[in-house]
Design a protein around this motif. Structure first.
Motif, mmCIF file in Angstrom:
data_model
loop_
_atom_site.group_PDB
_atom_site.id
_atom_site.type_symbol
_atom_site.label_atom_id
_atom_site.label_comp_id
_atom_site.label_asym_id
_atom_site.label_seq_id
_atom_site.Cartn_x
_atom_site.Cartn_y
_atom_site.Cartn_z
ATOM 1 N N UNK A 1 0.824 -1.215 0.000
ATOM 2 C CA UNK A 1 0.000 0.000 0.000
ATOM 3 C C UNK A 1 0.850 1.254 0.000
ATOM 4 N N UNK A 2 2.035 1.190 0.581
ATOM 5 C CA UNK A 2 2.952 2.327 0.510
ATOM 6 C C UNK A 2 3.354 2.574 -0.939
ATOM 7 N N UNK A 3 3.526 1.482 -1.689
ATOM 8 C CA UNK A 3 3.821 1.617 -3.108
ATOM 9 C C UNK A 3 2.680 2.264 -3.860
ATOM 10 N N UNK A 4 1.455 1.917 -3.503
ATOM 11 C CA UNK A 4 0.285 2.556 -4.119
ATOM 12 C C UNK A 4 0.266 4.041 -3.802
ATOM 13 N N UNK A 5 0.551 4.384 -2.559
ATOM 14 C CA UNK A 5 0.603 5.798 -2.185
ATOM 15 C C UNK A 5 1.608 6.564 -3.049
ATOM 16 N N UNK A 6 2.737 5.935 -3.335
ATOM 17 C CA UNK A 6 3.765 6.595 -4.135
ATOM 18 C C UNK A 6 3.332 6.803 -5.581
ATOM 19 N N UNK A 7 2.375 6.017 -6.040
ATOM 20 C CA UNK A 7 1.948 6.086 -7.436
ATOM 21 C C UNK A 7 0.541 6.661 -7.612
ATOM 22 N N UNK A 8 -0.031 7.229 -6.568
ATOM 23 C CA UNK A 8 -1.398 7.756 -6.681
ATOM 24 C C UNK A 8 -1.521 8.818 -7.765
ATOM 25 N N UNK A 9 -0.502 9.650 -7.908
ATOM 26 C CA UNK A 9 -0.579 10.731 -8.892
ATOM 27 C C UNK A 9 -0.625 10.171 -10.316
ATOM 28 N N UNK A 10 -0.043 8.999 -10.519
ATOM 29 C CA UNK A 10 -0.109 8.349 -11.831
ATOM 30 C C UNK A 10 -1.554 8.003 -12.174
ATOM 31 N N UNK A 11 -2.274 7.452 -11.203
ATOM 32 C CA UNK A 11 -3.678 7.093 -11.425
ATOM 33 C C UNK A 11 -4.518 8.352 -11.620
ATOM 34 N N UNK A 12 -4.234 9.364 -10.831
ATOM 35 C CA UNK A 12 -4.944 10.635 -10.967
ATOM 36 C C UNK A 12 -4.694 11.245 -12.343
ATOM 37 N N UNK A 13 -3.446 11.199 -12.800
ATOM 38 C CA UNK A 13 -3.101 11.772 -14.098
ATOM 39 C C UNK A 13 -3.812 11.047 -15.239
ATOM 40 N N UNK A 14 -4.008 9.748 -15.086
ATOM 41 C CA UNK A 14 -4.737 8.982 -16.099
ATOM 42 C C UNK A 14 -6.169 9.490 -16.229
ATOM 43 N N UNK A 15 -6.745 9.907 -15.092
ATOM 44 C CA UNK A 15 -8.104 10.441 -15.112
ATOM 45 C C UNK A 15 -9.120 9.599 -14.373
ATOM 46 N N UNK A 16 -8.678 8.521 -13.733
ATOM 47 C CA UNK A 16 -9.616 7.667 -13.003
ATOM 48 C C UNK A 16 -10.209 8.415 -11.817
ATOM 49 N N UNK A 17 -11.438 8.033 -11.464
ATOM 50 C CA UNK A 17 -12.147 8.668 -10.354
ATOM 51 C C UNK A 17 -12.160 7.804 -9.099
ATOM 52 N N UNK A 18 -12.176 6.479 -9.298
ATOM 53 C CA UNK A 18 -12.332 5.536 -8.190
ATOM 54 C C UNK A 18 -11.241 4.474 -8.277
ATOM 55 N N UNK A 19 -10.634 4.155 -7.141
ATOM 56 C CA UNK A 19 -9.696 3.044 -7.051
ATOM 57 C C UNK A 19 -10.396 1.874 -6.385
ATOM 58 N N UNK A 20 -10.365 0.733 -7.043
ATOM 59 C CA UNK A 20 -10.843 -0.505 -6.426
ATOM 60 C C UNK A 20 -9.614 -1.259 -5.934
ATOM 61 N N UNK A 21 -9.553 -1.473 -4.630
ATOM 62 C CA UNK A 21 -8.406 -2.111 -3.996
ATOM 63 C C UNK A 21 -8.738 -3.561 -3.666
ATOM 64 N N UNK A 22 -7.940 -4.478 -4.213
ATOM 65 C CA UNK A 22 -8.136 -5.886 -3.888
ATOM 66 C C UNK A 22 -7.834 -6.146 -2.414
ATOM 67 N N UNK A 23 -8.250 -7.299 -1.862
ATOM 68 C CA UNK A 23 -8.193 -7.508 -0.406
ATOM 69 C C UNK A 23 -6.796 -7.322 0.188
ATOM 70 N N UNK A 24 -6.747 -6.554 1.287
ATOM 71 C CA UNK A 24 -5.483 -6.349 2.000
ATOM 72 C C UNK A 24 -5.663 -6.692 3.485
ATOM 73 N N UNK A 25 -6.750 -7.415 3.807
ATOM 74 C CA UNK A 25 -7.014 -7.818 5.185
ATOM 75 C C UNK A 25 -6.003 -8.887 5.623
ATOM 76 N N UNK A 26 -5.952 -9.124 6.929
ATOM 77 C CA UNK A 26 -5.074 -10.167 7.451
ATOM 78 C C UNK A 26 -5.445 -11.510 6.828
ATOM 79 N N UNK A 27 -4.443 -12.251 6.345
ATOM 80 C CA UNK A 27 -4.730 -13.467 5.592
ATOM 81 C C UNK A 27 -3.499 -14.365 5.532
#
Length: 548
Positions: free
Chosen positions: A30-56
């Motif tokens: 998730x830290x990696x996702x945080x570092x790349x958020x601007x890339x997703x924003x620049x693409x123009x997406x409005x919503x991020x769907x995050x696959x499961x990150x719960x304890x597993x």
């Protein structure tokens, strides 16, 4: 039809373990996702769907949850999740999370209690049955195994699992189970997430008598059983209606008539759904079948419910490999398929890497694969005596790992995904296909997707417009219109390696037309008022002027 933010959104799916690794352990986080958020924003997406990150225990890449209130160490921790939610919102985007409540991990404390004895208070939180004639309770199969039943030696009963043995199904008939799930949902919604993608949500209700199936290989008996709509209406009443959120259900085995029961605006269940008449039932491109599916779903939901549009995700082979041309015409084909998804009625989804035209992969050895479904099937077939080489060859095209290789960020080692050893091999073509090159190339797939998304944001016709197919019976050409008020758009797609001459529908005869977007740099000679010359995998979007 009501106008809502989630109908107008473009959703970008993040399979975080393959997105970007921030700490060099070889696994995205998730830290990696945080570092790349601007890339997703620049693409123009409005919503991020995050696959499961719960304890597993991570037997099925996070879809086997042992603690719904915890965060998998590989992904990060609760502080990281909270910061991610805040940063996504700060960038003007929203985030939805996977809700996996058909089953848990076999390591979840609930199941550990349930399996401990027949009289444990949580025994009825899961589904237990006695043997039938000394064998499994019925002849069903699971998604991931030859049987959905595993014997618990200590108590002498079988427990039920629609997926792997490590993923026992919850008993939704138990009121305590449902109330606990609702508490979990409120916990995350109160954290600030903007909704849920609901994993196999139509499997919650089971057949009452668990009778043998006439054809156990047709798994449709697992879903859409009596009681499912009562559960979802209760979920909506108890939780969903109290938040301004987006809900999308993963719902296999449904027709448009069935789907409307889940997403009808008067049903008070879910907002929208993923059906799988394309992804599951169309292993390779079939234009006539695809048109038929789109027509049926459009007519079935028009004015009453909302669809989702996608051609790939973490469970399905990358679209340019499966449905397009990942060789000579990879760039054109990737743009064409993007055009198709984003101009169809419904909310479009982008799976990470799709926006740069990433392709599927063929690993040479089964040991290089991580997909539990594929590996279980391989072991089953080889165990029957089938040729291992042929089994691998047969399973490769639709392996889920086709879409799970790491995002290719640049042409450095491991495609810039990690400084460590990646959890799954990187696609060898990363030197040619990567984000860095895409961003530097003005006519790249990425920049085309940006234009496509911007068009959708600026023109309601792409969201709310009526749909009409004008190419019935044509196997290579797809010609359709979207109309909203006085505005009509014409979309022309040539899903072929050949150049095709296109006769325009009557609605475009004798009228002007403005090219809004095309996936070739220049328009060829030979076009006229009522005819187009379409090159291999060419796609164009026109605005019809002076409409009759």
């Amino acid at each position: 039809m009501k106008k809502t933010w989630w109908k107008e959104a473009v959703v970008y799916q993040v399979y975080w373990r393959s997105f970007y690794d921030s700490n060099g352990d070889g696994i995205g986080d998730l830290e990696g996702l945080l570092l790349k958020l601007h890339y997703i924003k620049d693409l123009g997406a409005d919503v991020i769907w995050l696959n499961p990150m719960y304890q597993s225990p991570d037997k099925d890449n996070g879809y086997d949850i042992s603690d719904y209130y915890g965060v998998m160490e590989k992904a990060g921790n609760m502080e990281t999740v909270e910061r991610l939610i805040t940063e996504v919102h700060n960038l003007g985007m929203k985030i939805i999370m996977d809700l996996v409540v058909n089953h848990t991990s076999d390591q979840h404390p609930w199941f550990l209690e349930s399996r401990s004895s027949k009289d444990n208070p949580k025994r009825d939180w899961y589904i237990w049955k006695d043997a039938k004639d000394g064998k499994e309770p019925n002849n069903w199969r699971s998604y991931f195994a030859p049987s959905p039943w595993t014997l618990e030696e200590e108590t002498g009963q079988y427990y039920f699992h629609s997926f792997a043995a490590e993923q026992p199904d919850l008993n939704w008939e138990n009121r305590e189970v449902r109330e606990e799930i609702y508490r979990i949902m409120r916990f995350w919604l109160d954290k600030g997430i903007d909704g849920f993608r609901m994993d196999v949500i139509n499997l919650l209700a089971k057949q009452k008598d668990f009778r043998d199936a006439a054809n156990p290989y047709d798994l449709s008996y697992l879903g859409n059983n009596p009681g499912i709509h009562e559960y979802l209406q209760e979920m909506n009443h108890e939780v969903l209606k109290h938040y301004d959120i987006m809900t999308v259900g993963e719902i296999p085995f449904v027709t448009p008539e069935d789907g409307l029961l889940y997403v009808g605006e008067d049903r008070n269940e879910l907002h929208t759904l993923f059906h799988f008449q394309v992804a599951d039932d169309m292993p390779s491109w079939d234009m006539l079948r695809y048109k038929e599916i789109q027509k049926q779903w459009y007519e079935g939901l028009k004015g009453k419910g909302w669809n989702s549009q996608f051609l790939n995700n973490h469970d399905h082979t990358r679209q340019v490999t499966r449905y397009g041309n990942d060789g000579e015409y990879r760039v054109e084909s990737a743009k064409l398929l993007g055009t198709l998804v984003h101009t169809m009625p419904g909310t479009p989804y982008i799976f990470q890497g799709e926006e740069i035209g990433m392709t599927g992969v063929l690993f040479e050895d089964i040991s290089d694969y991580r997909d539990i479904a594929m590996k279980n099937k391989y072991n089953e077939l080889v165990g029957r005596g089938e040729d291992p080489v042929q089994v691998l060859k047969d399973l490769q095209p639709l392996s889920r790992d086709n879409s799970r290789t790491p995002v290719q960020w640049d042409d450095s080692e491991n495609a810039g995904f990690t400084s460590g050893i990646p959890w799954i091999k990187v696609n060898p073509n990363y030197k040619e296909i990567n984000v860095k090159r895409e961003l530097e190339t003005q006519d790249s797939v990425f920049h085309y997707y940006k234009k496509l998304i911007a068009l959708r944001k600026e023109n309601e016709v792409m969201v709310y417009g009526d749909y009409a197919d004008h190419s019935d019976g044509q196997e290579e050409l797809y010609i359709y219109t979207r109309s909203f008020g006085e505005v009509t758009w014409l979309i022309v797609l040539n899903q072929s390696e050949e150049t095709n001459e296109v006769k325009l529908p009557e609605i475009a005869h004798g009228t002007g037309k403005e090219l809004l977007l095309g996936n070739y740099a220049e328009i060829p000679e030979g076009d006229s008022e009522d005819k187009l010359v379409m090159r291999p995998y060419e796609g164009r979007i026109y605005r019809i002027l002076n409409k009759r």
